[in-house]
Design an enzyme around this catalytic site. Structure first.
Site, short mmCIF file in Angstrom:
data_model
loop_
_atom_site.label_atom_id
_atom_site.label_comp_id
_atom_site.label_asym_id
_atom_site.label_seq_id
_atom_site.Cartn_x
_atom_site.Cartn_y
_atom_site.Cartn_z
N ASN A 124 0.69 -0.97 0.01
CA ASN A 124 0.01 -0.04 -0.04
C ASN A 124 0.84 1.16 -0.02
O ASN A 124 1.78 1.29 0.88
CB ASN A 124 -0.85 0.18 1.11
CG ASN A 124 -2.17 -1.24 1.08
OD1 ASN A 124 -2.98 -1.01 0.17
ND2 ASN A 124 -1.50 -2.14 1.74
N THR A 125 0.67 2.20 -1.00
CA THR A 125 1.67 3.18 -1.18
C THR A 125 1.03 4.30 -1.89
O THR A 125 -0.34 4.33 -2.08
CB THR A 125 2.69 2.79 -2.68
OG1 THR A 125 3.41 1.55 -2.08
CG2 THR A 125 3.25 3.77 -2.78
N VAL A 126 1.25 5.61 -1.50
CA VAL A 126 0.87 6.87 -2.03
C VAL A 126 1.99 7.37 -3.20
O VAL A 126 3.06 7.26 -3.11
CB VAL A 126 0.74 8.04 -1.39
CG1 VAL A 126 -0.30 7.47 -0.16
CG2 VAL A 126 2.09 8.28 -0.31
#
Length: 534
Positions: free
Chosen positions: A353-355
């Site tokens: 999970n990343t931005v």
């Protein structure tokens, strides 16, 4: 290049134009913060850091102060790369992990925790290229953490899922601080509910006031050290104090008249570059042609197979980046591709999970920036009284003494998060990125082909249905991919899974500079994202 009028697929959003500044990311409030910073006199670099800091507050399911960051910056007619990923603590080793009873790296707890690099990235970018101070650009994020914000629907859905998984499986006392920080009344927040994180606000304020010194050499570092010692971790004050991000030269391949740029290892940007390099001699005239999609999938498999053998901390690699991207090596890989699906082991990490965010200003500056705690909320360890969720980036490292990506103190492990950048004839086209573990290089390949080969504008390039190789001969496809492709791929030996969940196919952002010297941007329809401009 793209045609702004080409929409091969129904678009959920219209492409956005701007002249003086643009920000694209997965949360509309964070995007607006970046734009406000530019309106207040900051440049694209200031805006990127402000947006990144805000995302640690607004999208904690994907990133945090305790995670890593990478950036590619175009400024003063040159590209710069920043690797702000942290190493394993100096005291850990594969032998110690095996002695603790593990046959592979665990996903949660202290063992996969590496030194956080995100605050150091913010400081490095502001000091080298920013117009404003770190205190200036962190102020909006601190305000949202202290005063609260409404949680958007996609983030709420994932938060509730991650919370329930944690509640069912993480019973050790070391996780109590996470539950106290990221739940309220025994649950995750609902869509539209106001969420406040006062400890997070205090930590951001101390980072701002001390130019991040408190985090690496001051009272925050002491709190991290204390929590680690008390609960069986390896991370120490000395590991934090010794940490510095690394300025690196981005690497590239030439693809159909454009130069595609990624960062060198320990990130997996090489996977995207190798795949594109293998396809450079092919001609792609339209989307959804069976043989062309098959070759794209096979190039990704081959690139991941090579990546598994070689990518890790560059000081521990036995084969150079130049060798892996050489015409000879790419031709050898290309020649191994067949007309039937091949079975490559590849690199199959445990999820991510990343931005990702992209910024551009009216003075020619552009930033491609990515930040992550890795899987879910990271290690599910929160340093008491700080709001800092520590990443679990080390979960993908190996305990095999013969593996290039073996756990070792002071070593940076293989990293999934990769910012991208596109240029042509020495001039910038712009930043792009797609989040999601092994989807990232696959997403890079697909949106670049949508842009360069199929002439889709940024929004249409992001809207188009995607595929994702997930190991062996199995390929997941998004609903909307034509039936003739699914049947044709099956006949070639691919095992096709139609995925209902669109977030499985990554979340991307794009900003290009148009032929009219204006900015044109698209944002991911599979997330709560926004692209804003002025």
């Amino acid at each position: 290049m793209y045609d702004p009028n080409v929409y091969a697929y129904p678009s959920r959003r219209m492409v956005v134009y701007g002249q003086n500044g643009m920000v694209a990311t997965s949360h509309h409030l964070a995007a607006q913060i970046g734009l406000d910073i530019m309106k207040e006199g900051g440049n694209a670099i200031d805006a990127a850091v402000a947006t990144a800091a805000a995302l640690t507050v607004l999208e904690p399911i994907s990133n945090g102060i305790g995670g890593d960051a990478f950036a590619i910056v175009w400024t003063n007619d040159k590209l710069y790369g920043l690797n702000s990923s942290g190493p394993f603590p100096g005291g850990i080793s594969a032998q110690a992990v095996r002695a603790a009873g593990h046959t592979q790296m665990p996903l949660y707890g202290w063992l996969p925790v590496t030194v956080p690099g995100a605050p150091a990235a913010w400081r490095a970018l502001i000091e080298r290229f920013g117009r404003l101070s770190l205190a200036d650009v962190l102020r909006p994020a601190t305000a949202y953490a202290r005063n609260g914000f409404p949680v958007p629907p996609c983030i709420s859905e994932a938060w509730q899922s991650f919370y329930q998984q944690a509640r069912n499986s993480l019973t050790d006392q070391i996780y109590e601080s996470w539950f106290a920080t990221f739940s309220s009344n025994g649950r995750a927040p609902h869509p539209g509910e106001i969420w406040q994180t006062p400890d997070h606000a205090d930590t951001l304020q101390r980072i701002a006031e001390t130019n991040a010194e408190a985090f690496y050499c001051g009272e925050i570092a002491e709190k991290i050290d204390r929590f680690s010692r008390q609960s069986g971790g390896y991370l120490r004050f000395a590991d934090l104090a010794a940490y510095h991000p690394e300025w690196v030269d981005p690497v590239s391949v030439h693809y159909h008249g454009f130069d595609v740029w990624e960062l060198p290892p320990n990130g997996q940007g090489l996977v995207a570059l190798m795949a594109l390099g293998m396809l450079n001699n092919d001609t792609f005239t339209e989307r959804d042609v069976l043989d062309e999609v098959h070759r794209q999938i096979e190039s990704i498999k081959m690139a991941f197979s090579v990546g598994k053998q070689h990518i890790t901390d560059p000081k521990d690699m036995f084969v150079s980046v130049n060798e892996l991207l050489s015409d000879q090596h790419l031709a050898e890989c290309r020649n191994q591709m067949t007309e039937a699906a091949s079975n490559h082991p590849g690199i199959i990490p445990k999820g991510s999970n990343t931005v990702y965010l992209a910024t551009a200003d009216g003075h020619g500056n552009m930033v491609s920036f990515i930040q992550s705690n890795y899987k879910n909320f990271g290690s599910y360890l929160v340093v008491p009284g700080t709001g800092i969720a520590l990443q679990n980036r080390g979960a993908d490292a190996s305990l095999d003494e013969q593996h290039v990506n073996i756990v070792k103190g002071g070593k940076r492990p293989y990293h999934t998060i990769i910012p991208g950048f596109l240029s042509k004839d020495g001039a910038p086209v712009g930043p792009f990125g797609v989040m999601g573990a092994t989807m990232q290089p696959q997403g890079h390949l697909q949106i670049l082909m949508n842009t360069i080969d199929f002439h889709l504008n940024p929004q249409a390039a992001l809207d188009a249905p995607r595929w994702r190789w997930i190991g062996g001969n199995t390929v997941a496809v998004e609903k909307g991919l034509p039936d003739h492709l699914i049947h044709g791929l099956q006949q070639k030996g691919h095992v096709i899974e139609v995925q209902e969940k669109s977030s499985f196919f990554g979340r991307g952002q794009i900003i290009w500079r148009s032929p009219f010297n204006t900015l044109i941007g698209g944002t991911e329809p599979r997330a709560d994202g926004a692209v804003v401009s002025f």
